[in-house]
Scaffold this active site. Structure first.
Site, PDB file in Angstrom:
ATOM      1  N   HIS A  45      -9.914  -5.427   9.928  1.00 22.62           N
ATOM      2  CA  HIS A  45     -10.586  -5.320   8.632  1.00 22.62           C
ATOM      3  C   HIS A  45     -12.014  -4.796   8.772  1.00 22.62           C
ATOM      4  O   HIS A  45     -12.795  -4.906   7.834  1.00 22.62           O
ATOM      5  CB  HIS A  45     -10.650  -6.692   7.945  1.00 22.62           C
ATOM      6  CG  HIS A  45      -9.326  -7.257   7.555  1.00 22.62           C
ATOM      7  ND1 HIS A  45      -8.487  -7.846   8.468  1.00 22.62           N
ATOM      8  CD2 HIS A  45      -8.701  -7.326   6.357  1.00 22.62           C
ATOM      9  CE1 HIS A  45      -7.392  -8.265   7.859  1.00 22.62           C
ATOM     10  NE2 HIS A  45      -7.490  -7.962   6.577  1.00 22.62           N
TER      11      HIS A  45
ATOM     12  N   GLU B 149       0.812  -1.214   0.000  1.00 21.84           N
ATOM     13  CA  GLU B 149       0.000   0.000   0.000  1.00 21.84           C
ATOM     14  C   GLU B 149       0.844   1.262   0.000  1.00 21.84           C
ATOM     15  O   GLU B 149       0.504   2.248  -0.665  1.00 21.84           O
ATOM     16  CB  GLU B 149      -0.946  -0.008   1.206  1.00 21.84           C
ATOM     17  CG  GLU B 149      -2.070  -1.008   1.135  1.00 21.84           C
ATOM     18  CD  GLU B 149      -1.665  -2.413   1.523  1.00 21.84           C
ATOM     19  OE1 GLU B 149      -2.505  -3.329   1.406  1.00 21.84           O
ATOM     20  OE2 GLU B 149      -0.496  -2.604   1.950  1.00 21.84           O
TER      21      GLU B 149
END
Length: 341
Positions: free
Chosen positions: A135, A66
């Site tokens: 998450h 990322e």
């Protein structure tokens, strides 16, 4: 107005992919990048079909890095491109925060307005499907706290498409946050009312403008993303008890449309803000603070916020559901407020 559109219901994820398709067909500077956005079409299907039409140059599958691909997107935006980069889960912001808040958010300021950063960071938020603490967060306030970036959070397919067009058009970096329960894929759980008719054409929903979804006189309920639907469900239940609730969809968190909230509060005098982010230093608290600073006299009772408690999000379904906002929590809070008046 989304309620005036006729036609078949469109899933949230398809509204996003159709917006991206239109923009890519009409502007060669627009491209998409992120993990699994290519042949798979994103795990949320928000880029479905784009790889087949535009190829790997404009729909770029990235490594699981990322920090690398978000930095690359920021650099591309500074160079005149219009990247839409998908950060699969907003929980992963910790590994790519520097290019966003030190580069993308500040570059227009550092350049005296001479160099814009037309970047869209598209990212999922929210729990409700037992994916654990890393998450399942809704880190709205994390992004809202950093000046230089706009933040949007659509609650339905119409706004999803309109806000995506507006975000790509905007010269500022825009954080586009969508709740997994709205995308229309069963394994995340689905909110059926997020799928509504959407015009198959380009249109924009203004960034920074809230929408009154239901008019009422007794109490104002404010939500965005999935909590907007909880507020609507609560309003329907409250009506059975003779309580008239006005429901506002913020749609944009930065800029924050306080005028619409204050106009509603002038009528109702009571307010509940529903936020799936943590309670401490959240958007809900910001709304309450701005009201107390600007027009405290409009309140007939203390405003309330319903948020996720300041704990890691549990994996176990009963514990997760117990902690999340819900229509039932809104109804109970609203009745208690009115009974205490």
């Amino acid at each position: 107005m989304s309620g005036q559109v006729q036609g078949p219901r469109v899933p949230f994820h398809k509204a996003v992919s159709e917006a991206l398709k239109w923009e890519m067909e009409n502007d060669e500077n627009v491209f998409v990048m992120g993990e699994d956005v290519g042949a798979l079409g994103s795990i949320f299907q928000t880029t479905a079909g784009l790889h087949q039409q535009f190829g790997e140059e404009r729909v770029r599958d990235t490594p699981i890095s990322e920090s690398g691909f978000v930095s690359a997107a920021v650099g591309a935006a500074m160079s005149g491109m219009k990247p839409v980069v998908e950060l699969m889960f907003n929980d992963f912001i910790g590994v790519c925060l520097d290019p966003l808040y030190n580069m993308a958010a500040k570059n227009a300021y550092h350049s005296g307005g001479g160099q814009a950063v037309p970047l869209v960071l598209m990212t999922s938020v929210g729990g409700g499907y037992c994916d654990g603490s890393q998450h399942s967060q809704s880190l709205y306030a994390t992004f809202c706290h950093m000046p230089g970036m706009k933040v949007v959070a659509p609650s339905n397919a119409y706004d999803a498409r309109g806000l995506m067009h507006a975000a790509i058009e905007d010269p500022n970096p825009v954080i586009y946050m969508f709740h997994k329960m709205l995308v229309g894929l069963g394994w995340y759980g689905s909110v059926k009312m997020a799928s509504i008719p959407v015009p198959n054409e380009r249109f924009t929903v203004p960034i920074g403008k809230a929408q009154v979804k239901r008019e009422g006189t007794d109490i104002t309920l404010v939500g965005w993303g999935v909590t907007l639907h909880y507020a609507l469900q609560a309003a329907e239940s409250l009506s059975d008890s003779g309580i008239s609730a006005e429901v506002i969809d913020l749609r944009s968190l930065v800029p924050l449309d306080m005028e619409t909230i204050m106009a509603s509060l002038e009528k109702t005098g009571r307010l509940i803000v529903v936020d799936e982010d943590y309670k401490n230093c959240g958007v809900a608290g910001e709304v309450l603070a701005r009201i107390s600073e600007s027009n405290l006299s409009a309140l007939r009772s203390s405003p309330r916020r319903i948020c996720f408690p300041d704990i890691p999000i549990p994996f176990a379904r009963p514990m997760e559901q117990f902690a999340r906002p819900s229509a039932e929590k809104i109804v109970g809070t609203a009745i208690a407020m009115l009974e205490a008046a």
